[in-house]
Design a protein around this motif. Structure first.
Motif, mmCIF file in Angstrom:
data_model
loop_
_atom_site.group_PDB
_atom_site.id
_atom_site.type_symbol
_atom_site.label_atom_id
_atom_site.label_comp_id
_atom_site.label_asym_id
_atom_site.label_seq_id
_atom_site.Cartn_x
_atom_site.Cartn_y
_atom_site.Cartn_z
ATOM 1 N N VAL A 73 24.073 62.402 55.322
ATOM 2 C CA VAL A 73 24.246 61.262 54.403
ATOM 3 C C VAL A 73 25.421 60.399 54.848
ATOM 4 C CG1 VAL A 73 23.253 62.388 52.352
ATOM 5 C CG2 VAL A 73 25.737 62.479 52.747
ATOM 6 N N ALA A 74 26.372 61.010 55.552
ATOM 7 C CA ALA A 74 27.556 60.268 55.979
ATOM 8 C C ALA A 74 27.209 59.139 56.942
ATOM 9 C CB ALA A 74 28.567 61.210 56.611
ATOM 10 N N ASP A 75 26.040 59.222 57.570
ATOM 11 C CA ASP A 75 25.650 58.176 58.512
ATOM 12 C C ASP A 75 24.875 57.049 57.834
ATOM 13 O OD1 ASP A 75 26.756 59.574 60.655
ATOM 14 O OD2 ASP A 75 24.966 60.845 60.798
ATOM 15 N N ASN A 76 24.530 57.239 56.572
ATOM 16 C CA ASN A 76 23.699 56.243 55.897
ATOM 17 C C ASN A 76 24.550 55.135 55.285
ATOM 18 O OD1 ASN A 76 21.445 57.623 56.610
ATOM 19 N ND2 ASN A 76 21.229 58.683 54.650
ATOM 20 N N PRO A 77 23.998 53.910 55.202
ATOM 21 C CA PRO A 77 24.787 52.803 54.656
ATOM 22 C C PRO A 77 25.135 53.049 53.185
ATOM 23 C CG PRO A 77 22.539 52.100 55.165
ATOM 24 C CD PRO A 77 22.692 53.480 55.702
ATOM 25 N N LEU A 78 26.372 52.724 52.854
ATOM 26 C CA LEU A 78 26.883 52.993 51.517
ATOM 27 C C LEU A 78 27.693 51.785 51.057
ATOM 28 C CD1 LEU A 78 27.234 55.381 49.437
ATOM 29 C CD2 LEU A 78 29.446 55.756 50.537
ATOM 30 N N VAL A 79 27.490 51.409 49.777
ATOM 31 C CA VAL A 79 28.160 50.227 49.245
ATOM 32 C C VAL A 79 28.826 50.586 47.927
ATOM 33 C CG1 VAL A 79 27.697 47.968 48.190
ATOM 34 C CG2 VAL A 79 26.662 48.559 50.384
ATOM 35 N N PHE A 80 30.055 50.124 47.752
ATOM 36 C CA PHE A 80 30.747 50.288 46.476
ATOM 37 C C PHE A 80 30.667 48.956 45.745
ATOM 38 C CE2 PHE A 80 34.821 50.607 43.964
ATOM 39 C CZ PHE A 80 34.378 51.627 43.133
ATOM 40 N N ALA A 81 30.022 48.960 44.580
ATOM 41 C CA ALA A 81 29.785 47.713 43.860
ATOM 42 C C ALA A 81 30.414 47.772 42.479
ATOM 43 C CB ALA A 81 28.289 47.459 43.719
ATOM 44 N N THR A 82 30.998 46.660 42.045
ATOM 45 C CA THR A 82 31.502 46.551 40.677
ATOM 46 C C THR A 82 30.759 45.413 40.001
ATOM 47 O OG1 THR A 82 33.669 47.396 41.290
ATOM 48 C CG2 THR A 82 33.532 46.153 39.251
ATOM 49 N N LEU A 83 30.048 45.745 38.925
ATOM 50 C CA LEU A 83 29.300 44.744 38.171
ATOM 51 C C LEU A 83 30.010 44.549 36.834
ATOM 52 C CD1 LEU A 83 25.619 45.968 38.797
ATOM 53 C CD2 LEU A 83 27.102 44.640 40.277
ATOM 54 N N THR A 84 30.384 43.327 36.543
ATOM 55 C CA THR A 84 31.186 43.057 35.346
ATOM 56 C C THR A 84 30.351 42.401 34.255
ATOM 57 O OG1 THR A 84 31.796 40.881 36.164
ATOM 58 C CG2 THR A 84 33.254 42.694 36.741
ATOM 59 N N ALA A 85 30.941 42.300 33.072
ATOM 60 C CA ALA A 85 30.344 41.515 31.986
ATOM 61 C C ALA A 85 30.779 40.068 32.166
ATOM 62 C CB ALA A 85 30.835 42.052 30.653
ATOM 63 N N PRO A 86 29.962 39.105 31.667
ATOM 64 C CA PRO A 86 30.386 37.705 31.766
ATOM 65 C C PRO A 86 31.542 37.423 30.798
ATOM 66 C CG PRO A 86 28.342 37.883 30.524
ATOM 67 C CD PRO A 86 28.659 39.260 31.019
ATOM 68 N N SER A 87 32.042 36.205 30.804
ATOM 69 C CA SER A 87 33.119 35.825 29.890
ATOM 70 C C SER A 87 32.552 35.533 28.502
ATOM 71 C CB SER A 87 33.823 34.578 30.424
ATOM 72 O OG SER A 87 34.696 34.079 29.436
ATOM 73 N N PHE A 88 33.263 35.989 27.492
ATOM 74 C CA PHE A 88 32.897 35.659 26.105
ATOM 75 C C PHE A 88 33.972 34.798 25.461
ATOM 76 C CE2 PHE A 88 30.982 39.726 27.242
ATOM 77 C CZ PHE A 88 29.644 39.389 27.103
ATOM 78 N N GLY A 89 34.860 34.277 26.287
ATOM 79 C CA GLY A 89 35.973 33.453 25.821
ATOM 80 C C GLY A 89 37.214 33.837 26.602
ATOM 81 N N PRO A 90 38.156 32.876 26.791
ATOM 82 C CA PRO A 90 39.338 33.179 27.599
ATOM 83 C C PRO A 90 40.220 34.259 26.977
ATOM 84 C CG PRO A 90 39.446 30.939 26.689
ATOM 85 C CD PRO A 90 38.108 31.480 26.331
ATOM 86 N N VAL A 91 40.702 35.181 27.813
ATOM 87 C CA VAL A 91 41.633 36.220 27.375
ATOM 88 C C VAL A 91 42.871 36.169 28.275
ATOM 89 C CG1 VAL A 91 39.860 37.798 26.477
ATOM 90 C CG2 VAL A 91 40.567 37.981 28.859
ATOM 91 N N HIS A 92 43.989 36.678 27.768
ATOM 92 C CA HIS A 92 45.205 36.777 28.577
ATOM 93 C C HIS A 92 44.984 37.798 29.683
ATOM 94 C CE1 HIS A 92 47.669 34.389 25.846
ATOM 95 N NE2 HIS A 92 47.065 35.010 24.856
ATOM 96 N N GLY A 93 45.554 37.532 30.845
ATOM 97 C CA GLY A 93 45.349 38.477 31.937
ATOM 98 C C GLY A 93 46.472 38.444 32.957
ATOM 99 N N THR A 94 46.502 39.497 33.783
ATOM 100 C CA THR A 94 47.451 39.500 34.900
ATOM 101 C C THR A 94 46.771 38.798 36.068
ATOM 102 O OG1 THR A 94 46.566 41.626 35.605
ATOM 103 C CG2 THR A 94 48.516 41.691 34.222
ATOM 104 N N ARG A 95 47.538 38.109 36.875
ATOM 105 C CA ARG A 95 46.987 37.398 38.044
ATOM 106 C C ARG A 95 47.613 37.955 39.308
ATOM 107 N NH1 ARG A 95 43.473 36.392 34.876
ATOM 108 N NH2 ARG A 95 43.871 34.979 33.153
ATOM 109 N N PRO A 96 46.880 37.830 40.429
ATOM 110 C CA PRO A 96 47.460 38.334 41.677
ATOM 111 C C PRO A 96 48.721 37.552 42.041
ATOM 112 C CG PRO A 96 45.268 37.346 42.029
ATOM 113 C CD PRO A 96 45.536 37.298 40.576
ATOM 114 N N ASN A 97 49.628 38.202 42.728
ATOM 115 C CA ASN A 97 50.868 37.598 43.240
ATOM 116 C C ASN A 97 51.710 36.949 42.150
ATOM 117 O OD1 ASN A 97 49.867 38.284 45.828
ATOM 118 N ND2 ASN A 97 48.669 36.393 45.844
#
Ligand SMILES: [Zn+2]
Ligand SMILES: [Zn+2]
Ligand SMILES: [Zn+2]
Length: 509
Positions: A133-157
């Motif tokens: 199995v180690a030779d087979n293609p593997l993908v790590f995926a993150t699927l999110t929910a859409p926005s339901f309105g602006p929320v406070h958040g941390t930003r990169p840098n």
């Protein structure tokens, strides 16, 4: 016993504080403290602490009475006989097995460790999973929910939260539509809406309710896209390839569910496992197909009540897919994810819940839960039928409408949690037997044998058990178990830290 056990328990105790260097700072009320001291000086403390230690300091064990007999299926011979009456305390205790860290730290750590092993075996092989199995293609995926309105958040840098040039701009409720703050990770504002009255609470609950269906359609769409890429149909995909996955649901601070998934492409199934994946689907190709499927998938959600709109639901636009290389392929210089990292992420997410987020008591999460209850009430007046699309929504209000499993996998992704648990039980029995007989066990050899045995059971267990209750006898005993579990975790972390330091030291030399 187990002097070690006793010491481990004693030193974990706040009122006794035998280990003066590291007293535990626990605030016990007088009643709990009395119960705890009574337990410490009880006549059967040794037996009790042995049970406690054997359960790995589970906070809420299950108590059973009964008996079981193990027979050899080939000879009909009685191999083993066990009953709760044989136990010193007259009751059989078993772990609660709760995956949530806020319910039982010990069992949740065991669950995370098993999940780690399961995920890792699906990436690199091992534990009955073929190493190919180690030779087979593997993908790590993150699927999110859409926005339901602006929320406070941390930003990169260290970026600002929601900067705007017209900072005076207000919503219809008179609240600012911008936020110039730089939020830290532990800022309680993070994940909270800029305006709770603008925020679309009903849509988030409805999205969450249909999230498992979105995932299901995503896997169907991905199979179709793959089949198309390989010049075949979904129905015949199995002749050339087989799609396997493991996924974990995680709550974001805004109370929305994320899916983190490992998607692996195997070749067609063979008696030994599976053939190699078709060469035209490399990991980057698979990543692109996963992103395409996630972007394309839609679910039309019926209205919850008479005045409610139908909604077309989709995943959020922040879809992240990236190839994972197995440790065997070290030729890739910008390899960003290792099997250990990915397995570690997923195992950690799997033990979290809404209750574990920082924003546990946030107005926002409470309002989401209230919205779920309110919608459930409205749908019930419209429809008495339990089979109605939102008939069970009220039962899932505490999970903010999400009714799916927190960790799932396709059948052939890896070994199962059940197999790992059964192997551990058999290992404990074998180790106990070897200790009694004074023989040595080759633990590495043992694991392979035990996992293989799962498919080839030669004994049958016949038993009759009655549930008598769960939890320890009182708050004092529970406090002891919790303190001991915390201390055991500290020791484990220190050991791991020392191991890491040793490894680094060796590399530097
Ligand atoms: Zn437990
Ligand atoms: Zn902000
Ligand atoms: Zn507003």
């Amino acid at each position: 016993m187990t002097l070690a056990t006793r010491n481990q328990v004693w030193t974990a105790l706040p009122p006794v504080q035998f280990d003066e260097e590291r007293p535990l700072a626990l605030n016990l009320d007088p009643t709990t403290e009395r119960q705890l001291v009574a337990r410490l000086f009880s006549r059967d403390f040794d037996d009790w602490s042995e049970v406690l230690s054997r359960l790995g300091f589970c906070a809420n064990p299950i108590r059973l009475v009964g008996r079981s007999e193990t027979f050899d299926t080939r000879t009909g011979e009685l191999v083993r006989s066990y009953g709760s009456a044989d136990e010193a305390l007259g009751v059989t205790f078993t772990r609660c097995g709760n995956r949530r860290a806020d319910k039982c730290e010990s069992c949740s750590r065991l669950y995370a460790a098993d999940t780690f092993q399961l995920i890792r075996a699906g990436i690199a092989g091992g534990k009955t999973v073929p190493e190919t199995v180690a030779d087979n293609p593997l993908v790590f995926a993150t699927l999110t929910a859409p926005s339901f309105g602006p929320v406070h958040g941390t930003r990169p840098n260290g970026g600002r939260c929601r900067p705007r040039s017209d900072t005076g701009q207000r919503c219809t409720h008179g609240r600012p539509t911008s936020c110039m703050a730089v939020h830290g990770d532990d800022d309680p504002q993070v994940g909270q809406p800029l305006c709770a009255d603008c925020y679309d609470y009903p849509s988030q609950v409805v999205w969450q309710w249909w999230a498992p269906e979105l995932w299901r359609r995503f896997t169907i769409t991905l199979r179709r896209l793959l089949a198309h890429h390989l010049g075949t149909t979904s129905g015949r995909l199995g002749e050339v390839a087989s799609l396997q996955y493991a996924k974990v649901a995680e709550y974001q601070l805004r109370g929305a569910v994320h899916f983190h998934a490992l998607v692996r492409l195997d070749g067609p199934q063979t008696p030994e496992g599976f053939a190699p994946a078709p060469p035209s689907v490399t990991a980057p190709v698979l990543a692109a197909l996963v992103a395409q499927a996630a972007t394309a998938v839609r679910v039309t959600a019926p209205p919850v009540h008479d005045d409610d709109p139908a909604r077309v639901l989709a995943f959020g636009t922040q879809i992240d897919t990236r190839p994972v290389r197995s440790s065997r392929r070290t030729d890739d210089p910008d390899r960003s994810l290792t099997p250990e990292q990915v397995a570690g992420y997923l195992a950690k997410y799997a033990t979290k819940s809404t209750g574990d987020t920082e924003a546990k008591d946030s107005t926002h999460l409470r309002r989401l839960e209230a919205t779920a209850r309110h919608l459930a009430g409205l749908s019930a007046t419209l429809n008495e039928d339990g089979d109605a699309p939102y008939g069970l929504l009220g039962k899932w209000a505490h999970t903010l409408g999400f009714r799916g499993h927190f960790a799932t996998k396709s059948r052939r992704y890896s070994v199962t949690l059940g197999q790992l648990r059964r192997a551990r039980q058999r290992a404990q029995a074998r180790i106990a037997e070897a200790n009694r007989a004074g023989t040595r066990l080759d633990l590495r050899q043992l694991e392979a044998e035990l996992l293989a045995e799962d498919n080839d059971e030669t004994t049958v267990v016949i038993g009759s058990w009655t549930y008598v209750g769960s939890g320890w006898a009182n708050g004092g005993e529970t406090a002891l178990a919790v303190a001991a579990a915390a201390r055991a975790r500290e020791y484990a972390q220190e050991r791991a830290q020392r191991r890491r330091e040793r490894t680094v030291g060796e590399w530097e030399r």
